[in-house]
Design a protein around this motif. Sequence first.
Motif, PDB file in Angstrom:
ATOM      1  N   GLY A  49     -27.447  18.502  -7.426  1.00 23.35           N
ATOM      2  CA  GLY A  49     -28.420  18.163  -8.446  1.00 23.35           C
ATOM      3  C   GLY A  49     -29.843  18.104  -7.920  1.00 23.35           C
ATOM      4  N   ASP A  50     -30.784  18.077  -8.831  1.00 27.27           N
ATOM      5  CA  ASP A  50     -32.194  17.963  -8.476  1.00 27.27           C
ATOM      6  C   ASP A  50     -32.460  16.624  -7.782  1.00 27.27           C
ATOM      7  OD1 ASP A  50     -32.287  20.277  -9.962  1.00 27.27           O
ATOM      8  OD2 ASP A  50     -33.556  19.473 -11.558  1.00 27.27           O
ATOM      9  N   ASN A  51     -33.409  16.638  -6.839  1.00 26.32           N
ATOM     10  CA  ASN A  51     -33.911  15.396  -6.223  1.00 26.32           C
ATOM     11  C   ASN A  51     -32.786  14.538  -5.638  1.00 26.32           C
ATOM     12  OD1 ASN A  51     -36.543  16.089  -7.245  1.00 26.32           O
ATOM     13  ND2 ASN A  51     -35.897  15.308  -9.233  1.00 26.32           N
ATOM     14  N   THR A  52     -31.901  15.171  -4.878  1.00 19.95           N
ATOM     15  CA  THR A  52     -30.703  14.502  -4.375  1.00 19.95           C
ATOM     16  C   THR A  52     -30.818  14.047  -2.931  1.00 19.95           C
ATOM     17  OG1 THR A  52     -29.269  15.740  -5.888  1.00 19.95           O
ATOM     18  CG2 THR A  52     -28.235  14.822  -3.906  1.00 19.95           C
ATOM     19  N   PHE A  53     -31.430  14.857  -2.062  1.00 20.01           N
ATOM     20  CA  PHE A  53     -31.330  14.634  -0.617  1.00 20.01           C
ATOM     21  C   PHE A  53     -32.659  14.204   0.010  1.00 20.01           C
ATOM     22  CE2 PHE A  53     -27.879  17.590  -1.616  1.00 20.01           C
ATOM     23  CZ  PHE A  53     -26.802  16.912  -1.046  1.00 20.01           C
ATOM     24  N   ASP A  54     -32.528  13.307   0.977  1.00 17.20           N
ATOM     25  CA  ASP A  54     -33.682  12.880   1.766  1.00 17.20           C
ATOM     26  C   ASP A  54     -33.984  13.859   2.890  1.00 17.20           C
ATOM     27  OD1 ASP A  54     -34.150   9.872   0.822  1.00 17.20           O
ATOM     28  OD2 ASP A  54     -31.984  10.171   1.028  1.00 17.20           O
ATOM     29  N   VAL A  55     -32.938  14.500   3.400  1.00 16.19           N
ATOM     30  CA  VAL A  55     -33.054  15.387   4.552  1.00 16.19           C
ATOM     31  C   VAL A  55     -32.160  16.604   4.333  1.00 16.19           C
ATOM     32  CG1 VAL A  55     -32.536  15.671   7.021  1.00 16.19           C
ATOM     33  CG2 VAL A  55     -33.598  13.559   6.207  1.00 16.19           C
ATOM     34  N   ILE A  56     -32.663  17.768   4.702  1.00 16.26           N
ATOM     35  CA  ILE A  56     -31.842  18.973   4.789  1.00 16.26           C
ATOM     36  C   ILE A  56     -31.993  19.525   6.201  1.00 16.26           C
ATOM     37  CG2 ILE A  56     -31.467  21.338   3.982  1.00 16.26           C
ATOM     38  CD1 ILE A  56     -32.509  20.508   1.265  1.00 16.26           C
ATOM     39  N   THR A  57     -30.881  19.914   6.811  1.00 17.17           N
ATOM     40  CA  THR A  57     -30.921  20.523   8.133  1.00 17.17           C
ATOM     41  C   THR A  57     -30.264  21.893   8.098  1.00 17.17           C
ATOM     42  OG1 THR A  57     -28.833  19.468   8.802  1.00 17.17           O
ATOM     43  CG2 THR A  57     -30.881  18.306   9.345  1.00 17.17           C
ATOM     44  N   ASN A  58     -30.693  22.733   9.018  1.00 17.46           N
ATOM     45  CA  ASN A  58     -30.061  24.030   9.250  1.00 17.46           C
ATOM     46  C   ASN A  58     -30.217  24.314  10.733  1.00 17.46           C
ATOM     47  OD1 ASN A  58     -30.191  26.995   9.801  1.00 17.46           O
ATOM     48  ND2 ASN A  58     -29.694  27.157   7.638  1.00 17.46           N
TER      49      ASN A  58
END
Length: 227
Positions: free
Chosen positions: A121-130
């Motif tokens: 969903g929109d506006n879900t995560f504080d951090v994304i990593t790759n």
Amino acid sequence: MEKVLEDPRWPEKWPFRPENFLRYDESPDTYFYSQPRFVTHIDDQAIKALTKFYGAVFPPSGGQSTAVLDICSSWVSHYPEGYKAGRVAGLGMNEEELARNPQLTEFAVKDLNVDPTLPYGDNTFDVITNCVSVDYLNKPLEIFKEMHRVLKPGGTAYMSFSNRCFPTKAISLWTATGDADHIWIVGSYFHYSVPGGFTEPKCKDITPKALFGRTDPMYAVFASKQA
């Protein structure tokens, strides 16, 4: 290397062509990733450097309202040992690898090179990593736009990479260029995907200092969703 994004001199328009995102091996990625690979793709010192970097920039461990997403994930995410969050989602290509990852609270299998939509969903995560997989993305603008969508305002996406890859599956733009170019390329994904939607990307050179011999170079390019 960090200076590459201090004055990137972005062209007015997206500077790359569709052929820049072709791979030597264009067979379905589901074939390539059908067998689990319980290996690491950077050396131990680079892994330690990445884990230390994550420890410095992640929200404090234990926050039940904290949500983290690891895209192109596998059996290990290189997060700090014992790091906990209310939600740690992994999105990757091999179910066996994802099921082995002890830091994930959930996972999903998806080929982002076929469908770049993130199933969140929109506006879900504080951090994304790759970690060491941005070079395989053949629809980077679409994926970075999706990352912007699912990040909370103020949330940050961290793309880390070295100079190692599966060359037949990396995009031609990546295999034809060097480390400084890679930093600029990843920065451009943030800049052009959602104009004005991300803060200006920055680079952190986290290459470990080896006492003897050489280690894998390691860089993190990151930006935050404008609040």
